[in-house]
Design a protein around this motif. Structure first.
Motif, PDB file in Angstrom:
ATOM      1  N   GLY A   1       0.810  -1.209   0.000  1.00  0.00           N
ATOM      2  CA  GLY A   1       0.000   0.000   0.000  1.00  0.00           C
ATOM      3  C   GLY A   1       0.845   1.260   0.000  1.00  0.00           C
ATOM      4  O   GLY A   1       0.451   2.292  -0.543  1.00  0.00           O
ATOM      5  N   ILE A   2       2.021   1.184   0.606  1.00  0.00           N
ATOM      6  CA  ILE A   2       2.980   2.297   0.589  1.00  0.00           C
ATOM      7  C   ILE A   2       3.885   2.205  -0.641  1.00  0.00           C
ATOM      8  O   ILE A   2       4.112   3.186  -1.345  1.00  0.00           O
ATOM      9  CB  ILE A   2       3.835   2.294   1.871  1.00  0.00           C
ATOM     10  N   ALA A   3       4.401   1.009  -0.912  1.00  0.00           N
ATOM     11  CA  ALA A   3       5.380   0.819  -1.991  1.00  0.00           C
ATOM     12  C   ALA A   3       4.817   1.196  -3.353  1.00  0.00           C
ATOM     13  O   ALA A   3       5.539   1.734  -4.204  1.00  0.00           O
ATOM     14  CB  ALA A   3       5.861  -0.631  -2.004  1.00  0.00           C
TER      15      ALA A   3
ATOM     16  N   ASN B   1      -2.288   3.163   1.728  1.00  0.00           N
ATOM     17  CA  ASN B   1      -3.391   2.545   2.472  1.00  0.00           C
ATOM     18  C   ASN B   1      -2.935   1.220   3.074  1.00  0.00           C
ATOM     19  O   ASN B   1      -1.854   0.725   2.770  1.00  0.00           O
ATOM     20  CB  ASN B   1      -4.591   2.317   1.550  1.00  0.00           C
ATOM     21  N   SER B   2      -3.772   0.678   3.925  1.00  0.00           N
ATOM     22  CA  SER B   2      -3.473  -0.594   4.577  1.00  0.00           C
ATOM     23  C   SER B   2      -3.974  -1.794   3.785  1.00  0.00           C
ATOM     24  O   SER B   2      -3.812  -2.940   4.219  1.00  0.00           O
ATOM     25  CB  SER B   2      -4.092  -0.628   5.986  1.00  0.00           C
ATOM     26  N   LYS B   3      -4.616  -1.539   2.661  1.00  0.00           N
ATOM     27  CA  LYS B   3      -5.120  -2.590   1.774  1.00  0.00           C
ATOM     28  C   LYS B   3      -5.860  -3.673   2.549  1.00  0.00           C
ATOM     29  O   LYS B   3      -6.832  -3.406   3.222  1.00  0.00           O
ATOM     30  CB  LYS B   3      -3.979  -3.157   0.924  1.00  0.00           C
ATOM     31  N   ASN B   4      -5.375  -4.906   2.477  1.00  0.00           N
ATOM     32  CA  ASN B   4      -6.082  -6.047   3.071  1.00  0.00           C
ATOM     33  C   ASN B   4      -5.544  -6.434   4.448  1.00  0.00           C
ATOM     34  O   ASN B   4      -5.782  -7.545   4.903  1.00  0.00           O
ATOM     35  CB  ASN B   4      -5.987  -7.248   2.122  1.00  0.00           C
ATOM     36  N   SER B   5      -4.826  -5.530   5.096  1.00  0.00           N
ATOM     37  CA  SER B   5      -4.220  -5.847   6.385  1.00  0.00           C
ATOM     38  C   SER B   5      -5.287  -6.137   7.444  1.00  0.00           C
ATOM     39  O   SER B   5      -6.387  -5.586   7.408  1.00  0.00           O
ATOM     40  CB  SER B   5      -3.353  -4.679   6.863  1.00  0.00           C
TER      41      SER B   5
ATOM     42  N   ASP C   1      -5.771  -1.749  10.603  1.00  0.00           N
ATOM     43  CA  ASP C   1      -5.804  -0.518   9.828  1.00  0.00           C
ATOM     44  C   ASP C   1      -4.685   0.385  10.350  1.00  0.00           C
ATOM     45  O   ASP C   1      -4.832   1.057  11.370  1.00  0.00           O
ATOM     46  CB  ASP C   1      -7.165   0.167   9.970  1.00  0.00           C
ATOM     47  N   TYR C   2      -3.553   0.384   9.655  1.00  0.00           N
ATOM     48  CA  TYR C   2      -2.383   1.121  10.136  1.00  0.00           C
ATOM     49  C   TYR C   2      -2.590   2.625   9.969  1.00  0.00           C
ATOM     50  O   TYR C   2      -2.987   3.105   8.914  1.00  0.00           O
ATOM     51  CB  TYR C   2      -1.124   0.641   9.415  1.00  0.00           C
ATOM     52  N   SER C   3      -2.287   3.348  11.018  1.00  0.00           N
ATOM     53  CA  SER C   3      -2.515   4.793  11.041  1.00  0.00           C
ATOM     54  C   SER C   3      -1.501   5.503  10.155  1.00  0.00           C
ATOM     55  O   SER C   3      -0.456   4.949   9.774  1.00  0.00           O
ATOM     56  CB  SER C   3      -2.403   5.318  12.473  1.00  0.00           C
ATOM     57  N   ARG C   4      -1.794   6.752   9.873  1.00  0.00           N
ATOM     58  CA  ARG C   4      -0.863   7.588   9.114  1.00  0.00           C
ATOM     59  C   ARG C   4       0.461   7.690   9.857  1.00  0.00           C
ATOM     60  O   ARG C   4       1.537   7.672   9.245  1.00  0.00           O
ATOM     61  CB  ARG C   4      -1.475   8.974   8.900  1.00  0.00           C
ATOM     62  N   GLU C   5       0.402   7.772  11.192  1.00  0.00           N
ATOM     63  CA  GLU C   5       1.631   7.877  11.991  1.00  0.00           C
ATOM     64  C   GLU C   5       2.477   6.601  11.879  1.00  0.00           C
ATOM     65  O   GLU C   5       3.710   6.672  11.778  1.00  0.00           O
ATOM     66  CB  GLU C   5       1.282   8.142  13.462  1.00  0.00           C
ATOM     67  N   GLN C   6       1.825   5.456  11.900  1.00  0.00           N
ATOM     68  CA  GLN C   6       2.558   4.199  11.764  1.00  0.00           C
ATOM     69  C   GLN C   6       3.181   4.058  10.375  1.00  0.00           C
ATOM     70  O   GLN C   6       4.319   3.619  10.244  1.00  0.00           O
ATOM     71  CB  GLN C   6       1.624   3.021  12.045  1.00  0.00           C
ATOM     72  N   GLN C   7       2.434   4.463   9.351  1.00  0.00           N
ATOM     73  CA  GLN C   7       2.977   4.401   7.998  1.00  0.00           C
ATOM     74  C   GLN C   7       4.128   5.393   7.823  1.00  0.00           C
ATOM     75  O   GLN C   7       5.115   5.097   7.149  1.00  0.00           O
ATOM     76  CB  GLN C   7       1.873   4.675   6.974  1.00  0.00           C
ATOM     77  N   TYR C   8       3.989   6.561   8.434  1.00  0.00           N
ATOM     78  CA  TYR C   8       5.071   7.552   8.386  1.00  0.00           C
ATOM     79  C   TYR C   8       6.330   6.988   9.048  1.00  0.00           C
ATOM     80  O   TYR C   8       7.444   7.155   8.529  1.00  0.00           O
ATOM     81  CB  TYR C   8       4.635   8.840   9.092  1.00  0.00           C
ATOM     82  N   TRP C   9       6.155   6.324  10.174  1.00  0.00           N
ATOM     83  CA  TRP C   9       7.300   5.729  10.876  1.00  0.00           C
ATOM     84  C   TRP C   9       7.977   4.664  10.007  1.00  0.00           C
ATOM     85  O   TRP C   9       9.209   4.595   9.953  1.00  0.00           O
ATOM     86  CB  TRP C   9       6.826   5.115  12.198  1.00  0.00           C
ATOM     87  N   MET C  10       7.180   3.837   9.329  1.00  0.00           N
ATOM     88  CA  MET C  10       7.755   2.840   8.417  1.00  0.00           C
ATOM     89  C   MET C  10       8.606   3.502   7.339  1.00  0.00           C
ATOM     90  O   MET C  10       9.725   3.058   7.045  1.00  0.00           O
ATOM     91  CB  MET C  10       6.644   2.009   7.766  1.00  0.00           C
ATOM     92  N   LEU C  11       8.089   4.596   6.761  1.00  0.00           N
ATOM     93  CA  LEU C  11       8.834   5.295   5.726  1.00  0.00           C
ATOM     94  C   LEU C  11      10.118   5.919   6.290  1.00  0.00           C
ATOM     95  O   LEU C  11      11.172   5.890   5.648  1.00  0.00           O
ATOM     96  CB  LEU C  11       7.959   6.397   5.117  1.00  0.00           C
ATOM     97  N   GLN C  12      10.030   6.489   7.475  1.00  0.00           N
ATOM     98  CA  GLN C  12      11.212   7.075   8.108  1.00  0.00           C
ATOM     99  C   GLN C  12      12.288   6.041   8.357  1.00  0.00           C
ATOM    100  O   GLN C  12      13.490   6.290   8.143  1.00  0.00           O
ATOM    101  CB  GLN C  12      10.818   7.734   9.439  1.00  0.00           C
ATOM    102  N   GLN C  13      11.900   4.872   8.842  1.00  0.00           N
ATOM    103  CA  GLN C  13      12.873   3.817   9.118  1.00  0.00           C
ATOM    104  C   GLN C  13      13.457   3.249   7.822  1.00  0.00           C
ATOM    105  O   GLN C  13      14.644   2.919   7.777  1.00  0.00           O
ATOM    106  CB  GLN C  13      12.184   2.688   9.905  1.00  0.00           C
ATOM    107  N   ALA C  14      12.641   3.142   6.797  1.00  0.00           N
ATOM    108  CA  ALA C  14      13.107   2.585   5.521  1.00  0.00           C
ATOM    109  C   ALA C  14      13.986   3.568   4.763  1.00  0.00           C
ATOM    110  O   ALA C  14      14.926   3.161   4.067  1.00  0.00           O
ATOM    111  CB  ALA C  14      11.910   2.166   4.663  1.00  0.00           C
ATOM    112  N   TYR C  15      13.664   4.851   4.893  1.00  0.00           N
ATOM    113  CA  TYR C  15      14.398   5.905   4.174  1.00  0.00           C
ATOM    114  C   TYR C  15      14.763   7.025   5.131  1.00  0.00           C
ATOM    115  O   TYR C  15      14.172   8.083   5.124  1.00  0.00           O
ATOM    116  CB  TYR C  15      13.534   6.438   3.009  1.00  0.00           C
ATOM    117  N   PRO C  16      15.750   6.773   6.003  1.00  0.00           N
ATOM    118  CA  PRO C  16      16.095   7.748   7.042  1.00  0.00           C
ATOM    119  C   PRO C  16      16.750   9.002   6.446  1.00  0.00           C
ATOM    120  O   PRO C  16      17.368   8.931   5.395  1.00  0.00           O
ATOM    121  CB  PRO C  16      17.073   6.984   7.930  1.00  0.00           C
TER     122      PRO C  16
END
Length: 377
Positions: free
Chosen positions: A264-266, A355-359, A362-377
């Protein structure tokens, strides 16, 4: 209870040396045939081994060097419509998707964007040219899926699919020897894409016993292949065979159960960046496993406990972290360590569309932001 539907190939050849099945298939049913491939295939030993008979059976070829855009597909269709009756695709996921899109749009009257998910206004029919798909990477599983991914980075900035059950290739040829000699980065990033397909389908809210067993089988094949993908010996041959199978099973799994927040992010990141899709998924997978470790969702906890038992034959208090550490420890290259820029503006653009698609969660915007920060610091 969710209901699974498996949509797979009508004919699949699997095994070392199975590329040789292509020539008899083409000769048995002579048709004007167009080849889609990568430039590296034309320069390699596999093409040299079949060049003489293959060239005599082809009308021409198109080179695919990246994820196809709507304009490129429309140009191919304009050049070949009415002249081609069959398509052969030999290459990575981008090649296979481009060929699938061309095969379908050759039999449809409107431009690609009119049919594309997210932005289109017209429905696809089942009409498509017959397609023989031969993957040279083990990642996308496109040879067994009903979707063709199309990417426009220039104007509307969208990455989406053309999708119909009839777009599954009529024939797939899975020859693990075609993986031999690929760069470590390519092998690893494609393989982690295959794993992410399997893993997200396993955790999908749309999953059931059938789709999850398919995903488990694929993840077991991934575990068997991941550490030795680049070895030039029998262990390496076995590993590449396992990963080719994992990729195919990943295609089946995602077709049945769908994908999750990682894709959903990728998918949105891929609309604005030329980063390898598999590497993007792998970078996002690692922080997602940390979120999973901290999850209190009972079904997620149960599924992860069962998965650790299936993959590692052990009970673990932290199966998600166990999996993350194993993936990093056994990787043939640390793909997650290479710096790749992502600006704050780009992060926000992605998050506005992800989006969280079929998860199951339902991952929040904050959780998705954190994933992006960790993946692309």
């Amino acid at each position: 209870m969710n209901i699974s539907q498996m949509i797979s190939n009508r004919q699949t050849f699997f095994g070392n040396g199975s590329l040789r099945e292509l020539i008899p298939l083409l000769e048995a049913s002579p048709l004007p045939t167009l080849l889609f491939c990568g430039r590296s295939f034309l320069q390699g030993a596999a093409y040299a081994s079949i060049k003489q008979p293959l060239d005599g059976l082809l009308l021409g070829h198109e080179i695919v060097s990246h994820e196809a855009s709507p304009d490129e597909i429309d140009c191919w269709v304009a050049r070949w419509r009415g002249k081609v009756s069959r398509v052969v695709a030999i290459g990575g996921g981008s090649v296979l998707d481009a060929a699938k899109a061309f095969a379908a749009l050759s039999e449809h009257p409107l431009p690609t964007l009119r049919y594309l998910e997210k932005v289109g206004d017209s429905k696809l029919s089942a009409n498509t040219l017959p397609l023989i798909a031969i993957p040279t990477t083990a990642g996308t599983g496109s040879e067994v899926t009903q979707n063709a991914v199309v990417t426009d980075k220039a104007t509307i900035k969208v990455k989406a699919s053309l999708r119909h059950p009839n777009f599954v290739p009529q024939v797939a040829i899975l020859d693990p020897l075609l993986l031999k000699g690929a760069p470590d980065q390519v092998l690893a990033c494609c393989a982690i894409d295959a794993f992410t397909h399997l893993f997200e389908a396993y955790l999908s809210a749309k999953g059931n016993a059938f789709s999850r067993q398919t995903a488990i089988s694929g993840m077991q094949a991934f575990i068997n292949g991941w550490p030795a993908l680049n070895r030039d010996d029998r262990l390496g041959d076995d590993a590449r065979e396992q990963m080719m199978m994992a990729s195919w099973l990943g295609g089946l799994s995602l077709s049945m159960a769908g994908l999750g927040v990682i894709h959903g992010i990728a998918g949105e990141l891929g609309a604005i960046k030329d980063y390898h899709h598999g590497e993007v998924c792998g970078r996002l997978l690692l922080p997602f496993l940390t979120l999973l470790h901290n999850s209190q969702h009972p079904q997620q906890q149960q599924l992860m406990t069962e998965l650790a038992s299936k993959l590692f034959d052990k009970v673990s208090d932290s199966p998600a972290l166990l999996l993350a550490e194993w993936i990093k420890a056994q990787a043939i290259t640390p793909f997650w360590q290479t710096p790749q820029p992502l600006s704050e503006e780009e992060r926000q653009w992605i998050l506005a569309r992800s989006n969280s698609k079929n998860s199951l969660v339902d991952y929040s915007r904050e959780q998705q932001y954190w994933m992006l920060q960790q993946a692309y610091p």
